[in-house]
Design a protein around this motif. Structure first.
Motif, mmCIF file in Angstrom:
data_model
loop_
_atom_site.group_PDB
_atom_site.id
_atom_site.type_symbol
_atom_site.label_atom_id
_atom_site.label_comp_id
_atom_site.label_asym_id
_atom_site.label_seq_id
_atom_site.Cartn_x
_atom_site.Cartn_y
_atom_site.Cartn_z
ATOM 1 N N LYS A 1 -15.799 22.020 -1.518
ATOM 2 C CA LYS A 1 -14.339 22.194 -1.488
ATOM 3 C C LYS A 1 -13.723 22.199 -2.883
ATOM 4 O O LYS A 1 -12.911 23.052 -3.208
ATOM 5 C CB LYS A 1 -13.668 21.059 -0.690
ATOM 6 N N THR A 2 -14.110 21.214 -3.707
ATOM 7 C CA THR A 2 -13.486 21.113 -5.024
ATOM 8 C C THR A 2 -13.826 22.339 -5.870
ATOM 9 O O THR A 2 -12.987 22.867 -6.599
ATOM 10 C CB THR A 2 -13.916 19.814 -5.723
ATOM 11 N N VAL A 3 -15.059 22.797 -5.754
ATOM 12 C CA VAL A 3 -15.452 23.998 -6.502
ATOM 13 C C VAL A 3 -14.621 25.196 -6.021
ATOM 14 O O VAL A 3 -14.126 25.988 -6.832
ATOM 15 C CB VAL A 3 -16.969 24.260 -6.363
ATOM 16 N N ILE B 1 -8.600 14.257 -7.695
ATOM 17 C CA ILE B 1 -8.828 12.999 -7.003
ATOM 18 C C ILE B 1 -9.953 12.191 -7.643
ATOM 19 O O ILE B 1 -9.868 10.976 -7.777
ATOM 20 C CB ILE B 1 -9.183 13.270 -5.520
ATOM 21 N N LYS B 2 -11.030 12.872 -8.016
ATOM 22 C CA LYS B 2 -12.192 12.136 -8.518
ATOM 23 C C LYS B 2 -12.423 12.318 -10.005
ATOM 24 O O LYS B 2 -13.430 11.845 -10.531
ATOM 25 C CB LYS B 2 -13.444 12.630 -7.794
ATOM 26 N N GLY B 3 -11.532 13.049 -10.646
ATOM 27 C CA GLY B 3 -11.747 13.305 -12.080
ATOM 28 C C GLY B 3 -12.645 14.507 -12.324
ATOM 29 O O GLY B 3 -12.826 14.913 -13.469
ATOM 30 N N ASP B 4 -13.216 15.087 -11.233
ATOM 31 C CA ASP B 4 -14.187 16.157 -11.455
ATOM 32 C C ASP B 4 -13.554 17.548 -11.561
ATOM 33 O O ASP B 4 -14.254 18.539 -11.688
ATOM 34 C CB ASP B 4 -15.274 16.145 -10.369
ATOM 35 N N LEU B 5 -12.218 17.599 -11.543
ATOM 36 C CA LEU B 5 -11.563 18.901 -11.693
ATOM 37 C C LEU B 5 -11.106 19.116 -13.143
ATOM 38 O O LEU B 5 -10.743 20.219 -13.541
ATOM 39 C CB LEU B 5 -10.359 18.957 -10.745
HETATM 40 MG MG LIG Z 1 -14.287 17.275 -3.867
#
Ligand SMILES: [Mg+2]
Ligand SMILES: Nc1ncnc2c1ncn2[C@@H]1O[C@H](COP(=O)(O)OP(=O)(O)OP(=O)(O)O)[C@@H](O)[C@H]1O
Length: 527
Positions: A44-46, A67-71
């Motif tokens: 989803k994030t990708v 949300i998780k810092g991974d964006l």
């Molecule tokens: Mg995600």
């Protein structure tokens, strides 16, 4: 694969896994909203990153929460990770190139981005009630508080201002109740405790000035790309209600502030609502109805809203029905609830005779999704099993120093980083009290003059205020108002300044003298 007016999402496959065709999101239907769903770890994030990048390249500003810092990696050039190059090869994506994107980092706490603030007045009673999880009775009291403040011109900037107003309301509950409706002291008390809790949770950082200007999340770069505003939400997620209320407030601001544009060739802004279930989790029915209304109407202001969540059942059906562009990653289907979610998700697509939608949803690979977008005349395309393209920016977090470098050169650097250094709410209240006392003195003096001039006539509008008899005031009202301070001891000076401001606000509401502020669908201020 990169065509004008179309955002390339990925390439679909036939039942025998051979490549079928590229799948696009039509820019002109970008304001017809969308949804990205899927179980954890399915991509989803990708996918969100891919969409955000494509909108940005098309000149559309984007707002999303990280949300998780991974964006955050979207601000940096992509890296040739194994899965990235493999995916590009698999789908024959020959134009694929790495790129960095123009990012503005925001953070309610001001740690990982520019500060974002709103004032209590701008947030309004509906969202504040939600933020405080207020009962009906408490919401009633909050509504009265805003009525007094809005119509009486009393500025509610931060939590302390609201505390002061609630104090006043609690102390004068009986008198105020006859004018405004029931104000129960216990509700006032609960609200006051609620405000303390909010303060302890760090919500105080969010209330104050300078408040976020919508134009700052709608910037484009000189080379025509849309800025991607990334809200650092890892810490914020510890207070999910603040997160949800903040995003609703922002949506509501966009709605109230932007002009009607009908159906533009591309959106003015695209807004991603990650962890969308938090918006709707045990939200009261009226709030859901209002959100539904805003989502429906904001389209003609050129704003596309994209919900991102694990389960399509997280989004109320009335809202789900309005989401034109859909990306469904894999779902599990072990429990009855999961099976229901799969069925709901499958049923929202325009079927493809080549495969069974529900079966496909449970067997999709990572980074693979069922995709359907609005095509000519706004008709949804037949659903296709699609391998999502890899992003061009980095996937994963930025380092602290990389993030700081982005923050330092941001176009809003310095605009929000300090609390606004101007008169505090307290001073504004003090000033109001002074003016109120002055006006009152002037009015009385004028009345005295009038009554002397008119003799004992029963002139209409002549009246005396009980408890404020003649105390020998005889000078002209103008000389009083030119002076910054009141000199004489009168009933008003015995009150605390704040109390006087409250009283004056309450009075102007009661007599409808004040210039009422107008509130919109979600209760934020209309301009
Ligand atoms: Mg995600
Ligand atoms: N389009 C893609 N092509 C190839 N691999 C992908 C793709 N999208 C995701 N992946 C792989 O799956 C991993 C997880 O993706 P992602 O972080 O987007 O999942 P998620 O659904 O957001 O998970 P979570 O619910 O935990 O946040 C990625 O790190 C990557 O290895």
């Amino acid at each position: 694969m990169l065509e004008n007016g179309k955002l390339y999402i990925g390439t679909s496959r036939n039942p025998d896994d051979s490549l079928n065709k590229p799948e696009y999101l039509e820019l002109k239907f970008g304001n017809r909203h969308g949804i990205v769903t899927g179980a954890t770890g399915t991509g989803k994030t990708v996918t969100l990153q891919v969409l955000a990048e494509s909108f940005s390249n098309a000149g559309v500003p984007v707002f999303c929460a990280d949300i998780k810092g991974d964006l955050s990696g979207i601000a940096a050039m992509g890296e040739a990770k194994d899965w990235v190059t493999k995916r590009a090869e698999l789908i024959g994506f020959n134009d694929f190139a790495f790129q960095e994107f123009p990012v503005i980092f925001w953070d309610l706490y001001g740690e990982k981005g520019h500060r974002v603030r709103s004032t209590i007045a701008e947030m309004g009673p509906l969202l504040l009630s939600r933020l405080m999880d207020a009962s009906e009775a408490q919401e009633g009291v909050l509504n009265i508080a805003f009525k007094i403040a809005d119509q009486g011109g009393l500025p509610l900037m931060d939590l302390k201002d609201l505390q002061a107003l609630l104090n006043y309301m609690g102390e004068h509950a009986t008198e105020l109740s006859t004018q405004f409706g029931l104000i129960s002291k216990s509700s006032v008390g609960s609200l006051q405790r609620g405000l303390l809790v909010l303060e302890q949770q760090g919500a105080e950082h969010f209330f104050g000035e300078p408040a976020l200007k919508i134009s700052d999340i709608m910037r484009t770069t000189n080379d025509g790309r849309g800025a991607i505003s990334v809200l650092a939400a890892d810490k914020l997620m510890m207070n999910p209600r603040l997160y949800a209320t903040f995003l609703l407030w922002l949506l509501s601001e966009l709605f109230e502030e932007l002009p009607e544009v009908g159906d533009p060739d591309k959106p003015k802004l695209v807004f991603f609502f990650d962890e969308a279930h938090l918006l709707f989790n045990d939200a009261p029915k009226v709030l859901i109805e209002r959100v539904e209304q805003v989502v429906r109407l904001i389209r003609s202001k050129g704003v596309g809203v994209y919900f991102v969540t694990q389960n399509p059942l997280d989004v109320p059906e009335t809202i789900l029905a309005q989401l034109g562009n859909r990306v469904q990653h894999a779902l599990r289907a072990y429990t009855p609830r999961e099976q229901k979610a799969v069925k709901t998700a499958a049923d929202t697509f325009r079927p493809n005779p080549a495969f069974d939608c529900a079966t496909a949803i449970t067997t999709l690979g990572t980074g693979e999704a069922l995709v359907s977008t609005l095509q000519d005349k706004g008709i949804p395309s037949m659903v296709e099993r699609t391998l999502v393209r890899p992003p061009s920016g980095r996937v994963g977090p930025l380092s602290d120093s990389e993030r700081q470098a982005v923050i330092n050169v941001s176009p809003v650097a310095g605009l929000y980083d300090k609390d606004l250094d101007r008169e505090s709410a307290y001073e504004i209240l003090t000033e109001r009290a002074r003016k109120a006392a002055e006006a009152e003195a002037a009015k009385r003096a004028a009345e005295e003059q009038a009554s002397q001039g008119a003799g004992d006539d029963s002139a209409a509008g002549r009246w005396t205020l009980p408890g404020f008899g003649n105390d020998g005031e005889d000078e002209a009202p103008r000389s009083t108002s030119r002076n910054g301070t009141t000199r004489r001891s009168s009933g008003y000076q015995r009150e605390t300044v704040i109390e006087a401001a409250m009283k004056s606000a309450a009075r102007s509401v009661a007599t409808s003298v004040g210039r009422a502020l107008v509130r919109g669908i979600l209760g934020s201020l209309r301009r």
